[in-house]
Design an enzyme around this catalytic site. Sequence first.
Site, PDB file in Angstrom:
ATOM      1  N   GLY A  57       0.831  -1.198   0.000  1.00  0.00           N
ATOM      2  CA  GLY A  57       0.000   0.000   0.000  1.00  0.00           C
ATOM      3  C   GLY A  57       0.862   1.243   0.000  1.00  0.00           C
ATOM      4  N   CYS A  84       5.277  -6.114   1.934  1.00  0.00           N
ATOM      5  CA  CYS A  84       5.629  -4.700   1.915  1.00  0.00           C
ATOM      6  C   CYS A  84       4.876  -3.947   3.022  1.00  0.00           C
ATOM      7  CB  CYS A  84       5.367  -4.105   0.529  1.00  0.00           C
ATOM      8  SG  CYS A  84       6.185  -2.516   0.261  1.00  0.00           S
ATOM      9  N   TYR A  85       3.897  -3.099   2.683  1.00  0.00           N
ATOM     10  CA  TYR A  85       3.107  -2.426   3.719  1.00  0.00           C
ATOM     11  C   TYR A  85       2.474  -3.458   4.654  1.00  0.00           C
ATOM     12  CZ  TYR A  85      -0.476   0.547   5.864  1.00  0.00           C
ATOM     13  OH  TYR A  85      -1.281   1.222   6.768  1.00  0.00           O
ATOM     14  N   HIS A 171       8.350  -7.690  -3.150  1.00  0.00           N
ATOM     15  CA  HIS A 171       7.091  -8.071  -3.814  1.00  0.00           C
ATOM     16  C   HIS A 171       7.277  -9.388  -4.577  1.00  0.00           C
ATOM     17  CE1 HIS A 171       4.685  -4.426  -3.081  1.00  0.00           C
ATOM     18  NE2 HIS A 171       5.871  -3.820  -3.035  1.00  0.00           N
ATOM     19  N   GLU A 173       5.003 -11.068  -5.952  1.00  0.00           N
ATOM     20  CA  GLU A 173       3.962 -11.223  -6.973  1.00  0.00           C
ATOM     21  C   GLU A 173       4.362 -10.680  -8.341  1.00  0.00           C
ATOM     22  OE1 GLU A 173       2.897  -7.321  -4.821  1.00  0.00           O
ATOM     23  OE2 GLU A 173       3.931  -9.207  -4.407  1.00  0.00           O
ATOM     24  N   ASP A 229     -16.917 -12.541 -22.979  1.00  0.00           N
ATOM     25  CA  ASP A 229     -17.422 -12.489 -21.608  1.00  0.00           C
ATOM     26  C   ASP A 229     -18.909 -12.810 -21.541  1.00  0.00           C
ATOM     27  OD1 ASP A 229     -14.860 -11.614 -21.155  1.00  0.00           O
ATOM     28  OD2 ASP A 229     -15.426  -9.497 -21.100  1.00  0.00           O
ATOM     29  N   LYS A 368      -9.656 -12.173 -17.706  1.00  0.00           N
ATOM     30  CA  LYS A 368     -10.020 -12.539 -19.075  1.00  0.00           C
ATOM     31  C   LYS A 368      -9.481 -13.909 -19.474  1.00  0.00           C
ATOM     32  CE  LYS A 368     -11.578 -10.065 -21.964  1.00  0.00           C
ATOM     33  NZ  LYS A 368     -12.944  -9.833 -22.471  1.00  0.00           N
TER      34      LYS A 368
END
Length: 512
Positions: A57, A84-85, A171, A173, A229, A368
């Site tokens: 964040g 992190c945060y 991070h 990710e 979709d 997606k």
Amino acid sequence: MQTAEEMVIVLDFGGQYSHLITRRIRECRVFCEMLPYHTPLEEIKARRPRGIVFSGGPASVYQPGAPSCDPGIYNLGIPLLGICYGLQLMVLQLGGLVSPAKHREFGRAMLEVLVFDKLFKGLEREEQCWMSHGDKVEAPPAGFRVTARTLQAPVAAVSDESRKIYGVQFHPEVVHTPRGNDILRNFLYDICGCKGLWTMGSFLRHSTEEINARIEEGRVICALSGGVDSSVAAVLVHRAVGERLTCVFVDHGMLRKNEAEQVLHTFREEFKIKFIYVNAAERFLGCLAGVKDPERKRKIIGEQFIRIFEEEAGKLGKVDFLIQGTLYPDVVESGTATSAVIKTHHNVGGLPANMRLKVIEPLRWLFKDEVRMVGEELGLPEEIIWRQPFPGPGLAVRILGEVTEEKLALLREADAIVTREIQGAGLHREIWQYFAVLTDLRSVGVMGDERTYAYTVVLRAVTSHDAMTADWARLPHEVLERISSRIVNEVPGINRVVYDITSKPPATIEWE
């Protein structure tokens, strides 16, 4: 969505990478749901998560009003991972010390693993990682040990293995942490005890159960555009409720060239689903007359769609539910409890407040690429599954300024040329999205020794995995040349073609 087998919750503290944590966890075949950081403890417990991840964040944990969560979360006995945060908040709430860093750390860094606990199992002593922080952990809480460091962050990771609480300053990710997926997989499998039960087959089973439980014996209409979709949503719901579903295709006059005919053929001739076609081009163009602001365009189009669906539902008798093909990126960009509104998607923030129909969005938490996998699982043809993403408001948000019939005609022809040339070059499976944008800018040109004063078209082509981030596509120069040459020669009224080389962020994929 709640899966019966296993799930992990990401508490979002407003980080720019929060959605990526969700994606990476799902790539490990574990269902993940992102919730705002202030979600009540009882609501978290009710979801019975196998693990909880605190996201990064932009705030500083020691500032007044900084985002925080209920500290009772540490007593649930559920494995925790702070990123992190999220690490800093965890440290602060459990009695450690966080302070401003003397040297802020942004970008690649070398991580030195000090303790090979369960989180770092299988890693090397030194690993590359991605840092993005201005604060640092000064001292971990009692019971924690420091498990990794970098040159600028003496405390780059901590763990209390007895309580299954872990934290990393970097991070995992992002792709710039090459072994990040391994770290997340260690957390999910070795610490949380997940088995990787999240598949598109399991999603279909649980979605069908949820749809039936929600609708019961009710009747349903589906807002069908013909894109991947809404098509997947329609076939999925038809599988659940059968003949109680009627699809409604609204031609708002802002579709791509020959699109209405293609949709009509596919669903009337191939899928054999009950289908209503509504030609409402004049109605939409009338409502958009004089409107230039893109947010107003989206809200007007969103409301008109709903009113038409309500009218058609009334003709069918008692219909209570409306199916929409809303995806997770639509929800995020329309604004959540922890993220700003980027642009209002007509099927999310653009919906009117006084709706009679109850909206069901079976794909709301999917990206997606996951929707395409569901489509394959359902047996949809390749030409549907790999159709170009197309915004619900259609060409209205690819025309800058007021939408007119003249501009629509120009853009349809230019866009059709872009599509044919990209496909002809065999690039259509490599590029996430490619299309033309008609600007409100006119410029001087010369054609046949005569002066022209005509519109400028922008070519947009991007690569992406999930539409949350994107990079501009490096199209071969000869393809760009063919597209430009054909548009200015074949579409009177356009005399200039430019190429958008902006990534997302800072731009979005669409222009409006």
